[in-house]
Design a protein around this motif. Structure first.
Motif, PDB file in Angstrom:
ATOM      1  N   PHE A 198      -3.843  -2.139   7.370  1.00  0.00           N
ATOM      2  CA  PHE A 198      -3.150  -0.758   7.839  1.00  0.00           C
ATOM      3  C   PHE A 198      -1.547  -0.779   7.463  1.00  0.00           C
ATOM      4  O   PHE A 198      -1.184   0.194   6.953  1.00  0.00           O
ATOM      5  CB  PHE A 198      -3.279  -0.840   9.526  1.00  0.00           C
ATOM      6  CG  PHE A 198      -2.940   0.357   9.928  1.00  0.00           C
ATOM      7  CD1 PHE A 198      -3.716   1.573   9.994  1.00  0.00           C
ATOM      8  CD2 PHE A 198      -1.718   0.515  10.698  1.00  0.00           C
ATOM      9  CE1 PHE A 198      -3.224   2.576  10.794  1.00  0.00           C
ATOM     10  CE2 PHE A 198      -1.200   1.852  11.238  1.00  0.00           C
ATOM     11  CZ  PHE A 198      -2.028   2.744  11.304  1.00  0.00           C
ATOM     12  N   VAL A 219      -0.840  -0.446   3.588  1.00  0.00           N
ATOM     13  CA  VAL A 219      -1.377   0.736   3.233  1.00  0.00           C
ATOM     14  C   VAL A 219      -0.172   1.940   3.657  1.00  0.00           C
ATOM     15  O   VAL A 219       0.665   2.707   2.883  1.00  0.00           O
ATOM     16  CB  VAL A 219      -2.480   1.507   3.423  1.00  0.00           C
ATOM     17  CG1 VAL A 219      -2.802   2.895   3.244  1.00  0.00           C
ATOM     18  CG2 VAL A 219      -3.580   0.699   2.791  1.00  0.00           C
ATOM     19  N   VAL A 220       0.316   1.779   4.992  1.00  0.00           N
ATOM     20  CA  VAL A 220       1.251   2.757   5.561  1.00  0.00           C
ATOM     21  C   VAL A 220       2.338   2.599   4.922  1.00  0.00           C
ATOM     22  O   VAL A 220       3.187   3.346   4.285  1.00  0.00           O
ATOM     23  CB  VAL A 220       1.247   2.675   7.180  1.00  0.00           C
ATOM     24  CG1 VAL A 220       2.531   3.516   7.612  1.00  0.00           C
ATOM     25  CG2 VAL A 220       0.042   3.106   7.732  1.00  0.00           C
ATOM     26  N   PHE A 264       3.613   1.085   2.111  1.00  0.00           N
ATOM     27  CA  PHE A 264       3.309   1.196   0.539  1.00  0.00           C
ATOM     28  C   PHE A 264       3.424   2.942   0.521  1.00  0.00           C
ATOM     29  O   PHE A 264       4.209   3.546  -0.418  1.00  0.00           O
ATOM     30  CB  PHE A 264       2.502   0.708  -0.126  1.00  0.00           C
ATOM     31  CG  PHE A 264       2.284   0.753  -1.354  1.00  0.00           C
ATOM     32  CD1 PHE A 264       3.029   0.158  -2.338  1.00  0.00           C
ATOM     33  CD2 PHE A 264       1.462   1.790  -2.116  1.00  0.00           C
ATOM     34  CE1 PHE A 264       3.144   0.260  -3.644  1.00  0.00           C
ATOM     35  CE2 PHE A 264       1.530   1.976  -3.526  1.00  0.00           C
ATOM     36  CZ  PHE A 264       2.262   1.307  -4.461  1.00  0.00           C
ATOM     37  N   GLY A 265       2.734   3.514   1.206  1.00  0.00           N
ATOM     38  CA  GLY A 265       2.677   5.127   1.108  1.00  0.00           C
ATOM     39  C   GLY A 265       3.916   5.659   1.387  1.00  0.00           C
ATOM     40  O   GLY A 265       4.468   6.595   0.584  1.00  0.00           O
ATOM     41  N   LEU A 266       4.683   4.978   2.553  1.00  0.00           N
ATOM     42  CA  LEU A 266       5.869   5.683   2.803  1.00  0.00           C
ATOM     43  C   LEU A 266       7.109   5.313   1.917  1.00  0.00           C
ATOM     44  O   LEU A 266       8.049   6.017   1.378  1.00  0.00           O
ATOM     45  CB  LEU A 266       6.068   5.381   4.247  1.00  0.00           C
ATOM     46  CG  LEU A 266       5.572   5.457   5.324  1.00  0.00           C
ATOM     47  CD1 LEU A 266       5.803   4.865   6.957  1.00  0.00           C
ATOM     48  CD2 LEU A 266       5.522   7.208   5.537  1.00  0.00           C
TER      49      LEU A 266
END
Lengths: 62, 331
Positions: A41, A44-45, A47-49
């Motif tokens: 969780f 991913v969050v 890295f995405g941001l």
């Protein structure tokens, strides 16, 4: 005929490139999932941001 | 036919109707890009998507159905009223969000409904924490993964065709979009139909129509896929006709990157047994492709409203289902 052949070759190369991009992405995702949600969780969050931030900086600089 | 069997059969029909409307509602996700780029006519696109929705019944497993059926709530508390309340909770929330134009997930509404009705019947102890936690986490993870994969793919495509003539690029991606749309429809069909399968299977299991062991019968698999495919066939056609007037301008390579990345994300989730929202995932993919051009193009005000609706889906559909269950119990 030559044009169609070129499109088929380019299409195959593109599909190959797509596989080269997507397969490692999902292998990493599976490894993170195996490590547990508490690892997946935030990874991913964050890295995405970060990716969104980098793209924003780049597009602002264009 | 006894009254009990008739009641169970009518709940199965409600579940299949829910599945039909899932296809009806989500069809535009599968066909919008191939239609807007004129790769296929609206009718061809809808038939193409519906075909792959149905074909997904074969060979992609039933991991998601198992998660829905026995991984969210303790099956010992599930009965006809719980399932019916769950379906009503999900349908009511879908209608409310449809009324306000919010692209929420029917799948999460169904899970919320199941959780709410089960809690209303037997308290919070019946919830399988690990299963619900995973589904809830993927509300955020799946669109984020769609976003990340679409960004990578769009950047790779951009590099590959940097010096190519625009006409050559268009030609290649018009063909590739057929593949990416098929892959997306396959993912949509398998992940979404399996949620209905799980609901029907757990209903049959807990009412003693499935024997001693939980499994998903073949007729349930085929009917769930047929329902979602029919929904796509009817819904897609209607929605695409409307879209013809105000279609979004999309380049074929953008559609390819968004669809291929989302399809990969959905198929990945399906293989690891996680029910995800196909709508959320393709939304992430589209934002990802758009971000490689101009992040400021994203309308953040609208996006925030959508995210709030996503977060509220499970709790509110759960509350509605709980209310329905409390009323149904007295009947």
């Amino acid at each position: 005929m030559k044009g169609v052949l070129l499109e088929v070759v380019l299409g195959t190369v593109t599909a190959g490139v797509a596989a080269l991009v997507l397969v490692p992405t999902f292998v990493v995702l599976k490894l993170l999932l195996d490590a547990g949600l508490e690892v997946l969780f935030p990874s991913v969050v964050i890295f995405g941001l970060l990716l969104a931030y980098v793209l924003h900086r780049q597009s602002a600089g264009r | 036919m006894s009254g009990e069997v008739l009641f169970v059969a009518s709940i199965v029909v409600v579940a299949l109707v829910f599945d039909f409307f899932n296809g009806f509602h989500d069809a535009a996700n599968s066909v919008a890009t191939v239609v807007s780029t004129r790769v296929l006519t609206p009718l061809q696109a809808v038939v193409w998507a519906a075909f792959f929705n149905f074909v997904a019944a074969f060979g992609l497993g039933i991991h998601v159905a198992n998660t829905i059926g026995k991984g969210i709530v303790d099956t010992s508390v599930v009965d006809e009223r719980v399932i019916l309340s769950a379906l009503i909770g999900a349908i009511v929330w879908d209608v409310i969000t449809w009324r306000y134009g919010l692209p929420t997930s029917s799948s999460h509404a169904l899970i919320g409904g199941l959780v709410g009705a089960a809690i209303a019947k037997a308290g919070t102890g019946v919830i399988i924490g690990a299963g619900l936690e995973k589904v809830s986490a993927f509300i955020v993870i799946s669109p984020m993964v769609g976003f990340i994969a679409a960004v990578f793919l769009a950047l790779a495509v951009l590099q590959l065709y940097q010096r190519a003539a625009p006409s050559a690029v268009q030609g290649v991606f018009r063909r590739l979009q057929l593949l990416s749309a098929a892959a997306y429809s396959l993912g949509h069909g398998t992940n979404d139909a399996q949620k209905t399968m799980g609901i029907i299977a757990v209903l049959l299991f807990t009412t003693g129509h499935l024997g001693g062991e939980f499994h998903v019968p073949l007729w349930v698999i085929l009917s769930a896929h047929a329902a979602i495919a029919l929904g796509t066939l009817f819904g897609g056609w209607r929605i695409v006709r409307t879209m013809g007037l105000r279609i979004t301008k999309l380049e074929p390579q953008d559609g390819f990157a968004a669809e291929a990345a989302s399809a990969a994300a959905i198929l990945f989730a399906t293989q690891v047994g996680i029910p995800v929202s196909t709508t959320h995932t393709i939304s992430g993919g589209i934002v990802g492709v758009g971000s490689t051009k101009r992040l400021s193009a994203v309308r953040w005000g609208v996006a925030v409203n959508i995210v709030i609706a996503w977060i509220l889906t499970i709790p509110i559909s759960g509350l509605i289902a709980a209310g329905v269950y409390l009323i149904a119990r007295k009947l």
